[in-house]
Scaffold this motif. Structure first.
Motif, PDB file in Angstrom:
ATOM      1  N   VAL A  98      -2.820   7.014  -6.222  1.00 43.48           N
ATOM      2  CA  VAL A  98      -2.797   8.314  -5.553  1.00 43.48           C
ATOM      3  C   VAL A  98      -3.835   9.244  -6.174  1.00 43.48           C
ATOM      4  O   VAL A  98      -4.540   9.971  -5.469  1.00 43.48           O
ATOM      5  CB  VAL A  98      -1.385   8.935  -5.633  1.00 43.48           C
ATOM      6  N   PHE A  99      -3.929   9.227  -7.497  1.00 47.07           N
ATOM      7  CA  PHE A  99      -4.914  10.050  -8.204  1.00 47.07           C
ATOM      8  C   PHE A  99      -6.327   9.751  -7.695  1.00 47.07           C
ATOM      9  O   PHE A  99      -7.109  10.668  -7.401  1.00 47.07           O
ATOM     10  CB  PHE A  99      -4.809   9.775  -9.698  1.00 47.07           C
ATOM     11  N   GLU A 100      -6.672   8.484  -7.593  1.00 47.64           N
ATOM     12  CA  GLU A 100      -8.018   8.128  -7.151  1.00 47.64           C
ATOM     13  C   GLU A 100      -8.227   8.476  -5.679  1.00 47.64           C
ATOM     14  O   GLU A 100      -9.329   8.868  -5.272  1.00 47.64           O
ATOM     15  CB  GLU A 100      -8.268   6.650  -7.407  1.00 47.64           C
ATOM     16  N   LYS A 101      -7.174   8.365  -4.886  1.00 46.08           N
ATOM     17  CA  LYS A 101      -7.276   8.762  -3.473  1.00 46.08           C
ATOM     18  C   LYS A 101      -7.518  10.265  -3.370  1.00 46.08           C
ATOM     19  O   LYS A 101      -8.330  10.716  -2.536  1.00 46.08           O
ATOM     20  CB  LYS A 101      -5.994   8.375  -2.739  1.00 46.08           C
ATOM     21  N   ILE A 102      -6.854  11.047  -4.218  1.00 50.83           N
ATOM     22  CA  ILE A 102      -7.090  12.492  -4.249  1.00 50.83           C
ATOM     23  C   ILE A 102      -8.533  12.794  -4.619  1.00 50.83           C
ATOM     24  O   ILE A 102      -9.191  13.654  -4.006  1.00 50.83           O
ATOM     25  CB  ILE A 102      -6.114  13.167  -5.249  1.00 50.83           C
ATOM     26  N   ALA A 103      -9.050  12.070  -5.619  1.00 50.59           N
ATOM     27  CA  ALA A 103     -10.424  12.301  -6.056  1.00 50.59           C
ATOM     28  C   ALA A 103     -11.411  12.133  -4.912  1.00 50.59           C
ATOM     29  O   ALA A 103     -12.391  12.886  -4.802  1.00 50.59           O
ATOM     30  CB  ALA A 103     -10.772  11.343  -7.189  1.00 50.59           C
ATOM     31  N   VAL A 104     -11.168  11.156  -4.069  1.00 56.64           N
ATOM     32  CA  VAL A 104     -12.107  10.859  -2.977  1.00 56.64           C
ATOM     33  C   VAL A 104     -11.823  11.704  -1.732  1.00 56.64           C
ATOM     34  O   VAL A 104     -12.711  12.380  -1.198  1.00 56.64           O
ATOM     35  CB  VAL A 104     -12.049   9.356  -2.625  1.00 56.64           C
TER      36      VAL A 104
END
Length: 298
Positions: free
Chosen positions: A285-291
């Protein structure tokens, strides 16, 4: 609005370097680290590496990502030696360094050099001398200074910073004295919100507290004759009543960031997930938020 991250220096570089590379791959604007000698539970009795060597190593494995401290303080730094290290780091990184700087706090490592614990007034007094002297050391070829707390005798800093006139300061401040320093010397202002609201406050109270802090910065800028729009405004998350909730989903983060963009914030900083800590979060989820969130926020 820019999205950045904090990567705590808790891993040996053989492992930790992958995180810095990944932060760049995900498109973060900047990656910062804490400038401490140790930090609170659960990190106090575990691995913890130095900020400036870590950032120097990170400069070697990244190309675009800005790098910085959140934040450096006078607790165990001297302006003369810090200036030399920052000039070197700025050169090694190709001019990608931002210095987060503040008065520091109590506990963790505030007395690591054997000094008595400084009062809030003493910390503010020291920062009030530390920051202007550091500013001079980073912009002048030779500096001499005799102050109440810090001295410099023909300190030479040639060739100076790659960024001109010097690398940017992101000044952490909430009170009038710190906000005046931000207005006078900063290229950005950093806040974590109102610490009194951390345990029992509401998100709505936090927003109002941040609104008051931002108004205080505007007033400090007016006092020194500076346009407040010249300063970026950075929110370091994880210390407001929302805590980890903005990292629950892309939608939750976009809503959180949008509320704070309305207050004038130009950069949101999130902690890289660390299991079994206050900074635990789902990595996917963190990486999805980043993108995805960064794209939605523009």
């Amino acid at each position: 609005m820019r999205l950045s991250t904090v990567i705590l220096p808790i891993h040996r570089w053989s492992e930790g370097q992958q995180t810095w590379r990944r932060a760049e791959d995900l498109g973060f604007h900047a990656a910062y680290t804490y400038d401490h000698l140790s930090w609170r539970y659960p990190f106090r009795d575990g691995p913890w590496f130095g900020a400036l060597p870590t950032l120097t190593a990170a400069a070697g494995v990244t190309r675009r990502l800005r790098l910085g401290t959140l934040v450096t303080s006078p607790n165990f730094r001297h302006p003369v030696t810090l200036a030399k290290e920052l000039i070197s780091l700025d050169d090694i990184s190709g001019g990608r360094v931002t210095l987060g700087i503040g008065a520091g706090g109590t506990g963790f490592d505030a007395t690591a050099l054997g000094q008595e614990l400084w009062t809030p007034r003493e910390r503010a007094d020291r920062l009030g001398e530390f920051m202007p002297l550091l500013d001079r050391l980073l912009t002048e070829a030779e500096v001499s200074h005799e102050g109440a707390y810090y001295s410099a005798h023909e300190a030479r800093n040639i060739p100076g910073c790659l960024q001109r006139p010097r690398l940017p300061f992101a000044v952490a401040a909430t009170g009038p004295r710190g906000l005046r320093l931000a207005a006078r010397h900063g290229q950005a202002w950093v806040t974590t919100g109102d610490p009194k609201l951390y345990e029992s406050g509401t998100p709505e109270q936090s927003v109002e507290a941040l609104r008051r802090q931002a108004a205080g910065l505007d007033a400090a800028c007016a006092e020194v004759g500076r346009d407040p729009r010249e300063l970026d405004r950075i929110l370091l998350t994880g210390f407001t009543p929302d805590r980890a909730r903005p990292l629950d989903s892309v939608g939750a983060f976009v809503d959180f960031a949008g509320r704070h963009r309305e207050l004038g914030f130009t950069e949101i900083v999130v902690h890289w997930p660390i299991p079994d800590s206050d900074f635990a979060a789902d990595q996917d989820v963190f990486e999805k938020i980043a993108v995805e969130a960064a794209a939605q926020l523009g």
